[in-house]
Design a protein around this motif. Structure first.
Motif, mmCIF file in Angstrom:
data_model
loop_
_atom_site.group_PDB
_atom_site.id
_atom_site.type_symbol
_atom_site.label_atom_id
_atom_site.label_comp_id
_atom_site.label_asym_id
_atom_site.label_seq_id
_atom_site.Cartn_x
_atom_site.Cartn_y
_atom_site.Cartn_z
ATOM 1 N N GLY A 1 -2.027 -6.435 8.378
ATOM 2 C CA GLY A 1 -3.433 -7.762 8.013
ATOM 3 C C GLY A 1 -3.801 -7.309 6.636
ATOM 4 N N VAL A 2 -4.539 -5.684 6.376
ATOM 5 C CA VAL A 2 -5.047 -5.960 5.524
ATOM 6 C C VAL A 2 -4.490 -6.068 4.207
ATOM 7 N N ASN B 1 0.842 -1.127 -0.095
ATOM 8 C CA ASN B 1 -0.287 0.418 -0.302
ATOM 9 C C ASN B 1 0.746 1.305 0.170
ATOM 10 N N GLU C 1 -8.239 -0.219 6.985
ATOM 11 C CA GLU C 1 -9.533 -1.473 6.338
ATOM 12 C C GLU C 1 -10.200 -1.077 4.971
ATOM 13 N N ASP D 1 -3.491 3.140 1.237
ATOM 14 C CA ASP D 1 -3.466 2.223 2.733
ATOM 15 C C ASP D 1 -5.373 2.516 2.974
ATOM 16 N N ARG E 1 1.375 3.353 2.394
ATOM 17 C CA ARG E 1 2.196 4.158 2.931
ATOM 18 C C ARG E 1 3.485 2.818 3.451
ATOM 19 N N LYS F 1 -6.374 -17.878 6.487
ATOM 20 C CA LYS F 1 -7.947 -17.153 6.418
ATOM 21 C C LYS F 1 -8.138 -15.770 5.674
ATOM 22 N N ASP G 1 -5.001 -9.784 4.007
ATOM 23 C CA ASP G 1 -5.679 -10.916 3.493
ATOM 24 C C ASP G 1 -6.173 -9.972 2.669
ATOM 25 N N THR H 1 4.455 -7.050 7.870
ATOM 26 C CA THR H 1 4.891 -5.783 8.773
ATOM 27 C C THR H 1 4.597 -4.975 9.923
ATOM 28 N N THR H 2 3.214 -5.508 9.824
ATOM 29 C CA THR H 2 2.926 -4.171 11.559
ATOM 30 C C THR H 2 2.914 -6.013 12.450
ATOM 31 N N LYS I 1 -10.237 -3.008 2.336
ATOM 32 C CA LYS I 1 -10.316 -4.301 2.285
ATOM 33 C C LYS I 1 -11.345 -4.919 1.717
ATOM 34 N N VAL J 1 10.782 -4.035 10.234
ATOM 35 C CA VAL J 1 9.894 -2.969 9.792
ATOM 36 C C VAL J 1 9.176 -3.060 11.004
ATOM 37 N N LYS K 1 -17.697 -7.125 8.762
ATOM 38 C CA LYS K 1 -15.950 -7.128 8.692
ATOM 39 C C LYS K 1 -16.058 -8.525 8.033
ATOM 40 N N THR L 1 9.026 0.841 12.219
ATOM 41 C CA THR L 1 8.834 2.094 11.283
ATOM 42 C C THR L 1 7.288 1.911 12.133
HETATM 43 N N1 LIG Z 1 -6.562 -13.652 8.501
HETATM 44 C C1 LIG Z 1 -6.358 -13.591 9.870
HETATM 45 O O1 LIG Z 1 -6.087 -14.717 9.880
HETATM 46 C C2 LIG Z 1 -6.468 -12.414 10.494
HETATM 47 C C3 LIG Z 1 -5.685 -12.430 12.078
HETATM 48 C C4 LIG Z 1 -5.969 -10.959 12.678
HETATM 49 C C5 LIG Z 1 -6.589 -9.750 12.453
HETATM 50 N N2 LIG Z 1 -6.599 -9.982 10.592
HETATM 51 C C6 LIG Z 1 -7.373 -8.730 9.914
HETATM 52 O O2 LIG Z 1 -5.963 -7.870 9.615
HETATM 53 C C7 LIG Z 1 -6.218 -6.650 9.758
HETATM 54 C C8 LIG Z 1 -5.691 -5.477 10.734
HETATM 55 O O3 LIG Z 1 -4.245 -5.924 10.279
HETATM 56 P P1 LIG Z 1 -3.489 -4.327 11.094
HETATM 57 O O4 LIG Z 1 -3.528 -4.259 12.155
HETATM 58 O O5 LIG Z 1 -1.983 -5.599 10.007
HETATM 59 O O6 LIG Z 1 -3.666 -3.610 10.148
HETATM 60 P P2 LIG Z 1 -2.638 -2.858 8.744
HETATM 61 O O7 LIG Z 1 -2.417 -2.999 7.513
HETATM 62 O O8 LIG Z 1 -4.415 -1.408 8.281
HETATM 63 O O9 LIG Z 1 -1.674 -1.600 9.452
HETATM 64 C C9 LIG Z 1 -2.490 -0.790 10.264
HETATM 65 C C10 LIG Z 1 -0.865 0.600 9.738
HETATM 66 O O10 LIG Z 1 -0.137 0.482 9.699
HETATM 67 C C11 LIG Z 1 1.003 0.304 8.518
HETATM 68 N N3 LIG Z 1 2.293 -0.450 8.261
HETATM 69 C C12 LIG Z 1 2.409 -1.426 7.812
HETATM 70 N N4 LIG Z 1 3.458 -1.647 8.212
HETATM 71 C C13 LIG Z 1 4.354 -1.186 8.415
HETATM 72 C C14 LIG Z 1 5.916 -0.506 9.124
HETATM 73 N N5 LIG Z 1 6.154 -1.772 9.493
HETATM 74 N N6 LIG Z 1 5.617 0.556 9.377
HETATM 75 C C15 LIG Z 1 4.452 1.941 9.221
HETATM 76 N N7 LIG Z 1 3.796 1.235 8.663
HETATM 77 C C16 LIG Z 1 3.183 0.480 9.130
HETATM 78 C C17 LIG Z 1 -0.700 0.536 7.427
HETATM 79 O O11 LIG Z 1 -0.032 0.607 6.140
HETATM 80 C C18 LIG Z 1 -1.209 0.366 7.899
HETATM 81 O O12 LIG Z 1 -1.349 2.480 7.723
HETATM 82 C C19 LIG Z 1 -7.750 -6.504 9.586
HETATM 83 O O13 LIG Z 1 -8.186 -6.413 8.631
HETATM 84 C C20 LIG Z 1 -8.093 -7.543 10.516
HETATM 85 O O14 LIG Z 1 -9.745 -8.274 10.117
HETATM 86 C C21 LIG Z 1 -6.619 -11.132 10.361
#
Ligand SMILES: NC(=O)c1ccc[n+]([C@@H]2O[C@H](COP(=O)([O-])OP(=O)(O)OC[C@H]3O[C@@H](n4cnc5c(N)ncnc54)[C@H](O)[C@@H]3O)[C@@H](O)[C@H]2O)c1
Ligand SMILES: NC(=O)c1ccc[n+]([C@@H]2O[C@H](COP(=O)([O-])OP(=O)(O)OC[C@H]3O[C@@H](n4cnc5c(N)ncnc54)[C@H](O)[C@@H]3O)[C@@H](O)[C@H]2O)c1
Ligand SMILES: [Zn+2]
Ligand SMILES: [Zn+2]
Lengths: 361, 361
Positions: free
Chosen positions: A105-106, A42, A73, A71, A44, A142, A109, A129-130, A76, A169, A151, A172
């Protein structure tokens, strides 16, 4: 370098955990020279990591292309999914193409769901990366997207061929997003492992300053816990639902807020407290454990109550649409002690309302 | 009543073939009292069959709801898919819900894909109402939708829990649609069964007047042929591609025309002739068999050349995006004799162009 295998016969795959993983192309990448890869990320994450990873792959002889999505949620969605398909079709990407999801996760997924459904299924690699994606979202297959009405309501089970967790990662990541990951980590401990909960109580401060050995231990432990669950229940037909602790409440928050303002982990943190309070009202949990949980979430920078503007009625409306609910009955994963949860079927709606109010007052 | 089992271990299911199947609720319906069912159909089929089936289910104690989509191949799209999700979510349909696709291949494919992805997978039943869907589309779990850039490019493998083939519905089918089904039937014979081809040569006229025993024999034979292939190669990784005879060419026609004007079967008929002509140019097929095929297609009311407005260049553009093609190489299923086909890899583009021109001139 830590390596954990998700054991699913033909669909087994490794999770690799270490720092410096973007420095060299190591044999754990399930890629060969001339493989075609599309990096999906994305706007970001791209400015920070896209080129590093891209160059690493290109240097290693992988044919590498990329797609940068908006970027957030709220993206998604079916619309973003279509953007991915259009990109892949315009460039005639065939079934041998491998998608790489580089992001939280976005991105994971939606990349996974695109891989599940493009030409009825192609391979993909997760590069989370989160913290949240590293301990949870990237593992287990999933995949899916949101719908305005709920959701994660559209999706598929589709396992990646590898999960590459580069700890660098995390530097940041914003504090808000780091905390969000801690919510899922605390969830694992409450649901499955009381001694890990104790470890978190004593090592939370180390995690917050990104102390490498603590991070490795913690992420590894979460991956192990998730791996053990998935190996028994890949398709979420039984035990896997324990990982849903706090999520039925938390998803209501996310849906109500239109997938904005509150992060997934923040919603889950509030949801965990609501689950704890529901368990207290059902007399299946004790006050002192409830306090330990509330304290740990607070120390992790997480909310322990829901958004002010939501009434308990707002919650119920979304909770009845939860994937575990049958005919509007609420089936909830609730703690019985730290380290143990059980699914309670057909929980009384008023008791749930009161527990949500307990949490929010 | 004929019954054929698709053998896929846990995912096995019956195909039921007979007339009068909407008259009584018989035990082959994998439904129980209080099951929740959503009938998905279109605005052409609904006025004729929706109430008959709906009332049958309601009388039998099944909780029955319905959704009527716009008719037409161009609606096998992401937008229509979203209409289905919105309907299901608005009414809080949970994972125990069963979808029933009542219609031709378009309704079957999209209903199946909605079932594959709603809440990561729910059950569905196929009630095919076109000849084409009865002999082909409803069987085998290939589900999906089209993209402007390519036919069936988005989808999933998701097996139904039953296929209910009621022969009565064929009486309201237009000749054009009946012929369309004959194209797939002739395809089976050319690809897999020369004696069935002979049977078709002698019984085509019976089929055209809907002679019941001939219809039953013919549909049953196609289902058996497809069942035998699917049992070996559910996910289309090998032998199943023989069922694709004529489709790489035919899909180009459909995509080029924006999924309008030409029916799927008409496109496939022209595509079969192009495959035959390619095989002739490759010296792997003989002229007299080519003539038999052309004659049978013509007698079935099917085209034996493509649309006038398409050049061979137009074909190649779409054919390179075919799911079997790798890196733009054309991998084509081509006949070697009546009853036998093989996949020829990396067929010369110019030879293919010339074969298409042979067909169209
Ligand atoms: N598939 C599964 O089993 C499962 C499990 C838990 C959560 N999820 C899903 O995951 C999503 C949440 O994931 P999330 O919390 O990672 O949210 P996200 O992907 O939106 O990331 C959060 C923010 O951090 C930014 N970011 C990502 N990596 C970065 C980095 N290294 N440095 C700076 N910024 C960074 C992203 O661009 C975003 O703005 C939800 O949609 C949730 O439903 C899925
Ligand atoms: N999934 C598979 O394995 C598979 C195999 C072959 C074809 N297909 C797909 O199937 C589709 C073609 O199916 P189709 O030929 O059934 O097209 P269709 O579903 O569009 O039906 C053709 C027309 O007949 C109408 N109709 C249906 N039943 C009728 C009835 N009993 N009486 C009167 N009208 C009726 C339909 O409303 C439509 O207008 C294509 O999208 C093709 O890709 C899928
Ligand atoms: Zn979560
Ligand atoms: Zn077909």
């Amino acid at each position: 370098m830590e390596k954990i295998i998700i054991k699913l016969q033909k669909r087994s795959y490794p999770i690799i955990i270490a720092d410096k993983l973007f420095n060299d192309f190591l044999p754990f990448w399930p890629l060969n020279i001339d493989d075609k890869v599309v990096l999906i990320t994305n706007d970001r994450v791209a400015p920070i990591y896209l080129n590093i990873l891209r160059n690493l792959l290109i240097r290693s002889g992988i044919v590498t292309d990329q797609l940068i999505l908006p970027d957030g949620e709220q993206n998604k969605s079916l619309i973003t999914l279509d953007t991915i398909f259009t990109k892949l079709l315009k460039k005639n990407y065939d079934r041998s193409t491998i998608l790489i999801g580089l992001g939280g996760g976005v991105i994971g997924d939606i990349t996974g769901f695109a891989a599940a459904t493009y030409q009825r299924g192609i391979r993909f690699i997760q590069v989370p990366t989160t913290l949240l994606a590293q301990v949870d979202a990237s593992i287990g297959g999933k995949t899916g997207i949101n719908h305005i009405l709920g959701k994660n309501m559209i999706g598929a089970f589709h396992q990646p061929i590898a999960v590459i967790i580069n700890l660098d990662v995390l530097h940041t990541l914003s504090m808000k997003e780091f905390s969000s990951g801690l919510a899922e980590i605390i969830k694992y401990a409450i649901a499955l492992d009381s001694s890990f909960f104790g470890w978190l109580e004593s090592h939370l401060d180390d995690l917050l300053i990104l102390h490498l050995p603590s991070l490795i231990y913690c992420i590894r432990r979460c991956c192990e816990l998730k791996a053990s669950i998935i190996a028994i229940d890949e398709r979420d037909q039984g035990i896997r639902s324990v990982l849903n602790l706090g999520h039925t409440y938390g998803h209501a928050i996310e849906s109500y807020l239109g997938y904005s303002q509150w992060s997934h982990g923040e919603s889950i943190a509030a949801g965990i407290m609501m689950a704890v309070n529901t368990a207290l009202r059902l007399n299946q949990f004790n006050c002192s454990d409830a306090k330990r949980i509330k304290l740990l979430l607070t120390r992790a920078g997480l909310p322990v109550r829901g958004p002010k503007e939501m009434t308990s009625k707002n919650y119920l409306e979304y909770m009845k649409r939860d994937k575990k609910s049958i005919s509007g009955q609420l089936n909830l994963v609730l703690p019985t002690s730290i380290g143990n949860v059980k699914t309670v079927f057909n929980v009384n709606h008023e008791l749930v309302s009161s527990s949500i109010e307990d949490t929010n007052n």
